[in-house]
Write a protein that holds these residues in place. Structure first.
Motif, PDB file in Angstrom:
ATOM      1  N   THR A 149      -2.084 -13.419  -0.642  1.00  0.00           N
ATOM      2  CA  THR A 149      -1.684 -12.614   0.507  1.00  0.00           C
ATOM      3  C   THR A 149      -2.844 -12.439   1.478  1.00  0.00           C
ATOM      4  O   THR A 149      -4.014 -12.529   1.106  1.00  0.00           O
ATOM      5  CB  THR A 149      -1.215 -11.212   0.076  1.00  0.00           C
ATOM      6  OG1 THR A 149      -2.294 -10.528  -0.544  1.00  0.00           O
ATOM      7  CG2 THR A 149      -0.033 -11.281  -0.861  1.00  0.00           C
ATOM      8  N   VAL A 150      -2.481 -12.181   2.720  1.00  0.00           N
ATOM      9  CA  VAL A 150      -3.417 -11.784   3.767  1.00  0.00           C
ATOM     10  C   VAL A 150      -2.811 -10.555   4.429  1.00  0.00           C
ATOM     11  O   VAL A 150      -1.628 -10.542   4.771  1.00  0.00           O
ATOM     12  CB  VAL A 150      -3.628 -12.914   4.800  1.00  0.00           C
ATOM     13  CG1 VAL A 150      -4.576 -12.473   5.891  1.00  0.00           C
ATOM     14  CG2 VAL A 150      -4.126 -14.177   4.118  1.00  0.00           C
ATOM     15  N   GLU A 151      -3.628  -9.499   4.597  1.00  0.00           N
ATOM     16  CA  GLU A 151      -3.117  -8.221   5.068  1.00  0.00           C
ATOM     17  C   GLU A 151      -3.922  -7.716   6.270  1.00  0.00           C
ATOM     18  O   GLU A 151      -5.139  -7.892   6.318  1.00  0.00           O
ATOM     19  CB  GLU A 151      -3.212  -7.209   3.928  1.00  0.00           C
ATOM     20  CG  GLU A 151      -2.733  -5.832   4.257  1.00  0.00           C
ATOM     21  CD  GLU A 151      -2.810  -4.924   3.036  1.00  0.00           C
ATOM     22  OE1 GLU A 151      -2.787  -3.702   3.246  1.00  0.00           O
ATOM     23  OE2 GLU A 151      -2.914  -5.421   1.899  1.00  0.00           O
ATOM     24  N   VAL A 152      -3.207  -7.078   7.206  1.00  0.00           N
ATOM     25  CA  VAL A 152      -3.878  -6.444   8.334  1.00  0.00           C
ATOM     26  C   VAL A 152      -3.248  -5.064   8.543  1.00  0.00           C
ATOM     27  O   VAL A 152      -2.060  -4.881   8.284  1.00  0.00           O
ATOM     28  CB  VAL A 152      -3.794  -7.307   9.612  1.00  0.00           C
ATOM     29  CG1 VAL A 152      -2.370  -7.447  10.101  1.00  0.00           C
ATOM     30  CG2 VAL A 152      -4.703  -6.764  10.706  1.00  0.00           C
ATOM     31  N   ALA A 153      -4.059  -4.117   8.978  1.00  0.00           N
ATOM     32  CA  ALA A 153      -3.570  -2.742   9.219  1.00  0.00           C
ATOM     33  C   ALA A 153      -3.901  -2.333  10.660  1.00  0.00           C
ATOM     34  O   ALA A 153      -4.865  -2.814  11.244  1.00  0.00           O
ATOM     35  CB  ALA A 153      -4.243  -1.770   8.250  1.00  0.00           C
ATOM     36  N   TRP A 154      -3.063  -1.435  11.165  1.00  0.00           N
ATOM     37  CA  TRP A 154      -3.326  -0.888  12.497  1.00  0.00           C
ATOM     38  C   TRP A 154      -2.897   0.544  12.526  1.00  0.00           C
ATOM     39  O   TRP A 154      -1.867   0.924  12.077  1.00  0.00           O
ATOM     40  CB  TRP A 154      -2.564  -1.662  13.559  1.00  0.00           C
ATOM     41  CG  TRP A 154      -3.029  -1.303  14.932  1.00  0.00           C
ATOM     42  CD1 TRP A 154      -2.454  -0.376  15.753  1.00  0.00           C
ATOM     43  CD2 TRP A 154      -4.141  -1.825  15.635  1.00  0.00           C
ATOM     44  NE1 TRP A 154      -3.138  -0.305  16.927  1.00  0.00           N
ATOM     45  CE2 TRP A 154      -4.193  -1.192  16.891  1.00  0.00           C
ATOM     46  CE3 TRP A 154      -5.121  -2.763  15.342  1.00  0.00           C
ATOM     47  CZ2 TRP A 154      -5.153  -1.470  17.838  1.00  0.00           C
ATOM     48  CZ3 TRP A 154      -6.067  -3.047  16.279  1.00  0.00           C
ATOM     49  CH2 TRP A 154      -6.081  -2.404  17.520  1.00  0.00           C
TER      50      TRP A 154
END
Length: 97
Positions: free
Chosen positions: A92-97
């Protein structure tokens, strides 16, 4: 189950393999994007599923967006009275904002 925290987007690449003691096998590949937007977890578009091979046509594997538990879930279907070993790996690759 892979938990998706609020405000996160996750791209996933999942491989699933199955095998019985008698040697029947199956393999599946999933690619997709899932997000949790303010507590609502859903796919972004439809995940891609590839059946890599199945010795038994009634076996199956799928991914689902579990909004109740804010998670990506891998589900499998085997056969009655058959012991099947299922193994999955997820990148997985995850990004948050």
């Amino acid at each position: 189950r892979l938990t998706i925290a609020s405000g996160r987007s996750v791209t996933f690449d999942v491989l699933v393999v199955a095998r019985t003691e008698a040697g029947a096998s199956a393999g599946y590949h999933f690619l997709g994007v899932i997000e949790n937007q303010a507590g609502t977890t859903s796919f972004v578009g439809a995940p891609q599923k590839t059946v890599l091979g199945e010795d038994v046509g009634s076996w199956d594997a799928n991914v689902m967006a579990d909004n109740d538990d804010d998670a990506l879930v891998i589900q499998v279907t085997g056969a009655a009275a058959t012991t099947i070993r299922w193994v999955a790996t997820a990148r997985t690759v995850e990004v948050a904002w």
